[in-house]
Design a protein around this motif. Structure first.
Motif, PDB file in Angstrom:
ATOM      1  N   THR A  62      -2.049   4.703  -6.221  1.00 32.10           N
ATOM      2  CA  THR A  62      -2.093   4.032  -7.513  1.00 32.10           C
ATOM      3  C   THR A  62      -1.043   2.951  -7.551  1.00 32.10           C
ATOM      4  O   THR A  62      -0.044   2.989  -6.841  1.00 32.10           O
ATOM      5  CB  THR A  62      -1.843   5.026  -8.661  1.00 32.10           C
ATOM      6  OG1 THR A  62      -0.560   5.625  -8.479  1.00 32.10           O
ATOM      7  CG2 THR A  62      -2.915   6.106  -8.690  1.00 32.10           C
ATOM      8  N   ARG A  63      -1.261   2.002  -8.402  1.00 28.99           N
ATOM      9  CA  ARG A  63      -0.320   0.888  -8.519  1.00 28.99           C
ATOM     10  C   ARG A  63       1.027   1.337  -9.083  1.00 28.99           C
ATOM     11  O   ARG A  63       2.036   0.708  -8.845  1.00 28.99           O
ATOM     12  CB  ARG A  63      -0.919  -0.213  -9.389  1.00 28.99           C
ATOM     13  CG  ARG A  63      -2.051  -0.934  -8.721  1.00 28.99           C
ATOM     14  CD  ARG A  63      -2.493  -2.093  -9.591  1.00 28.99           C
ATOM     15  NE  ARG A  63      -3.645  -2.746  -9.011  1.00 28.99           N
ATOM     16  CZ  ARG A  63      -3.580  -3.823  -8.252  1.00 28.99           C
ATOM     17  NH1 ARG A  63      -2.430  -4.375  -7.991  1.00 28.99           N
ATOM     18  NH2 ARG A  63      -4.665  -4.365  -7.753  1.00 28.99           N
ATOM     19  N   SER A  64       1.040   2.436  -9.823  1.00 30.13           N
ATOM     20  CA  SER A  64       2.296   2.873 -10.416  1.00 30.13           C
ATOM     21  C   SER A  64       3.258   3.427  -9.365  1.00 30.13           C
ATOM     22  O   SER A  64       4.462   3.345  -9.541  1.00 30.13           O
ATOM     23  CB  SER A  64       2.031   3.920 -11.488  1.00 30.13           C
ATOM     24  OG  SER A  64       1.439   5.061 -10.905  1.00 30.13           O
ATOM     25  N   THR A  65       2.749   3.986  -8.277  1.00 29.73           N
ATOM     26  CA  THR A  65       3.619   4.566  -7.267  1.00 29.73           C
ATOM     27  C   THR A  65       3.965   3.589  -6.154  1.00 29.73           C
ATOM     28  O   THR A  65       4.824   3.874  -5.338  1.00 29.73           O
ATOM     29  CB  THR A  65       2.954   5.801  -6.627  1.00 29.73           C
ATOM     30  OG1 THR A  65       1.736   5.407  -6.018  1.00 29.73           O
ATOM     31  CG2 THR A  65       2.699   6.876  -7.662  1.00 29.73           C
ATOM     32  N   SER A  81      -4.183 -12.065   2.230  1.00 30.22           N
ATOM     33  CA  SER A  81      -4.667 -11.094   1.245  1.00 30.22           C
ATOM     34  C   SER A  81      -4.168  -9.690   1.569  1.00 30.22           C
ATOM     35  O   SER A  81      -3.737  -8.955   0.676  1.00 30.22           O
ATOM     36  CB  SER A  81      -6.192 -11.123   1.203  1.00 30.22           C
ATOM     37  OG  SER A  81      -6.688 -10.123   0.378  1.00 30.22           O
ATOM     38  N   HIS A  82      -4.193  -9.328   2.840  1.00 29.28           N
ATOM     39  CA  HIS A  82      -3.681  -8.014   3.223  1.00 29.28           C
ATOM     40  C   HIS A  82      -2.174  -7.937   3.062  1.00 29.28           C
ATOM     41  O   HIS A  82      -1.640  -6.895   2.675  1.00 29.28           O
ATOM     42  CB  HIS A  82      -4.059  -7.686   4.667  1.00 29.28           C
ATOM     43  CG  HIS A  82      -5.435  -7.133   4.795  1.00 29.28           C
ATOM     44  ND1 HIS A  82      -5.739  -5.850   4.474  1.00 29.28           N
ATOM     45  CD2 HIS A  82      -6.596  -7.703   5.190  1.00 29.28           C
ATOM     46  CE1 HIS A  82      -7.023  -5.626   4.675  1.00 29.28           C
ATOM     47  NE2 HIS A  82      -7.568  -6.744   5.112  1.00 29.28           N
ATOM     48  N   TYR A 129      -0.919  -2.055   0.279  1.00 25.54           N
ATOM     49  CA  TYR A 129      -0.977  -0.755  -0.375  1.00 25.54           C
ATOM     50  C   TYR A 129      -1.104   0.401   0.604  1.00 25.54           C
ATOM     51  O   TYR A 129      -0.761   1.516   0.260  1.00 25.54           O
ATOM     52  CB  TYR A 129      -2.142  -0.704  -1.362  1.00 25.54           C
ATOM     53  CG  TYR A 129      -1.984  -1.674  -2.488  1.00 25.54           C
ATOM     54  CD1 TYR A 129      -0.849  -1.668  -3.270  1.00 25.54           C
ATOM     55  CD2 TYR A 129      -2.958  -2.616  -2.750  1.00 25.54           C
ATOM     56  CE1 TYR A 129      -0.691  -2.565  -4.294  1.00 25.54           C
ATOM     57  CE2 TYR A 129      -2.802  -3.511  -3.771  1.00 25.54           C
ATOM     58  CZ  TYR A 129      -1.666  -3.478  -4.547  1.00 25.54           C
ATOM     59  OH  TYR A 129      -1.513  -4.374  -5.554  1.00 25.54           O
ATOM     60  N   ALA A 130      -1.648   0.171   1.775  1.00 20.26           N
ATOM     61  CA  ALA A 130      -1.813   1.228   2.775  1.00 20.26           C
ATOM     62  C   ALA A 130      -1.267   0.722   4.104  1.00 20.26           C
ATOM     63  O   ALA A 130      -2.017   0.372   5.006  1.00 20.26           O
ATOM     64  CB  ALA A 130      -3.272   1.615   2.899  1.00 20.26           C
ATOM     65  N   GLN A 177      -3.215  -0.939   7.235  1.00 17.75           N
ATOM     66  CA  GLN A 177      -3.261  -2.395   7.153  1.00 17.75           C
ATOM     67  C   GLN A 177      -2.508  -3.084   8.276  1.00 17.75           C
ATOM     68  O   GLN A 177      -2.838  -4.208   8.626  1.00 17.75           O
ATOM     69  CB  GLN A 177      -2.733  -2.863   5.803  1.00 17.75           C
ATOM     70  CG  GLN A 177      -3.731  -2.646   4.692  1.00 17.75           C
ATOM     71  CD  GLN A 177      -3.180  -3.062   3.363  1.00 17.75           C
ATOM     72  OE1 GLN A 177      -2.140  -2.567   2.945  1.00 17.75           O
ATOM     73  NE2 GLN A 177      -3.857  -3.976   2.704  1.00 17.75           N
ATOM     74  N   LYS A 178      -1.511  -2.437   8.857  1.00 22.78           N
ATOM     75  CA  LYS A 178      -0.811  -3.093   9.963  1.00 22.78           C
ATOM     76  C   LYS A 178      -1.755  -3.296  11.145  1.00 22.78           C
ATOM     77  O   LYS A 178      -1.678  -4.312  11.832  1.00 22.78           O
ATOM     78  CB  LYS A 178       0.442  -2.327  10.370  1.00 22.78           C
ATOM     79  CG  LYS A 178       0.210  -0.957  10.935  1.00 22.78           C
ATOM     80  CD  LYS A 178       1.537  -0.291  11.248  1.00 22.78           C
ATOM     81  CE  LYS A 178       1.325   1.109  11.750  1.00 22.78           C
ATOM     82  NZ  LYS A 178       2.600   1.783  11.994  1.00 22.78           N
ATOM     83  N   PHE A 179      -2.685  -2.364  11.356  1.00 25.30           N
ATOM     84  CA  PHE A 179      -3.661  -2.528  12.432  1.00 25.30           C
ATOM     85  C   PHE A 179      -4.715  -3.575  12.058  1.00 25.30           C
ATOM     86  O   PHE A 179      -5.155  -4.336  12.910  1.00 25.30           O
ATOM     87  CB  PHE A 179      -4.323  -1.196  12.759  1.00 25.30           C
ATOM     88  CG  PHE A 179      -3.357  -0.174  13.285  1.00 25.30           C
ATOM     89  CD1 PHE A 179      -2.741  -0.352  14.511  1.00 25.30           C
ATOM     90  CD2 PHE A 179      -3.042   0.952  12.544  1.00 25.30           C
ATOM     91  CE1 PHE A 179      -1.848   0.567  15.006  1.00 25.30           C
ATOM     92  CE2 PHE A 179      -2.147   1.884  13.023  1.00 25.30           C
ATOM     93  CZ  PHE A 179      -1.545   1.688  14.256  1.00 25.30           C
TER      94      PHE A 179
END
Length: 139
Positions: A33-36, A105-106, A111-112, A116-118
């Protein structure tokens, strides 16, 4: 009044509470979630969006037609090697614009990170390979 009957039944309230708490724990662990997560400032998001849209517009509306015009002009003069070079350059420009937009964009929406690094590494391969292929036409 039905004391022995009630005592023989399992306590449903405790089971429901355990199920609800385990479900909420599972949802908290696996949900992003965006809050965390760390937030990006609104100014940076707007600036990134403006930069992505304007650079895409400049390249796709200005550079791509100029390269296609040069390719057609050289093909009419019989210089097909230059026509292939310019048309390939036009597609390299499109590839660069799209892949840079996806990479940014990434990076803006990080967020992940474990995944996302891969993804970003794979997206970096696209402009490198297209540029190398374009240079292989020339040399």
């Amino acid at each position: 009044d039905n004391g022995p009957l009630n005592s023989s039944l399992p306590n449903n309230n405790n089971n429901n509470d355990r199920k609800a708490s385990s479900a909420s724990t599972t949802n908290n662990v696996f949900s992003l979630t965006r809050s965390t997560l760390p937030s990006t400032s609104l100014l940076m998001k707007r600036l990134g969006h403006i930069l992505a849209v304007s650079s895409s517009a400049i390249f796709l509306l200005l550079v791509f037609p100029l390269l296609c015009h040069s390719a057609i002009h050289d093909a009419r003069q019989g210089r097909t090697d230059f026509a292939a070079f310019y048309s390939a350059a036009a597609f390299v420009v499109i590839t660069l614009v799209l892949s840079v937009r996806e990479i940014l964009s990434h990076l803006y929406n990080w967020y992940a990170p474990s995944v996302q690094k891969f993804v970003v590494r794979i997206l970096f391969m696209v402009p490198l390979y297209s540029f190398q292929s374009w240079l292989s036409l020339w040399f």
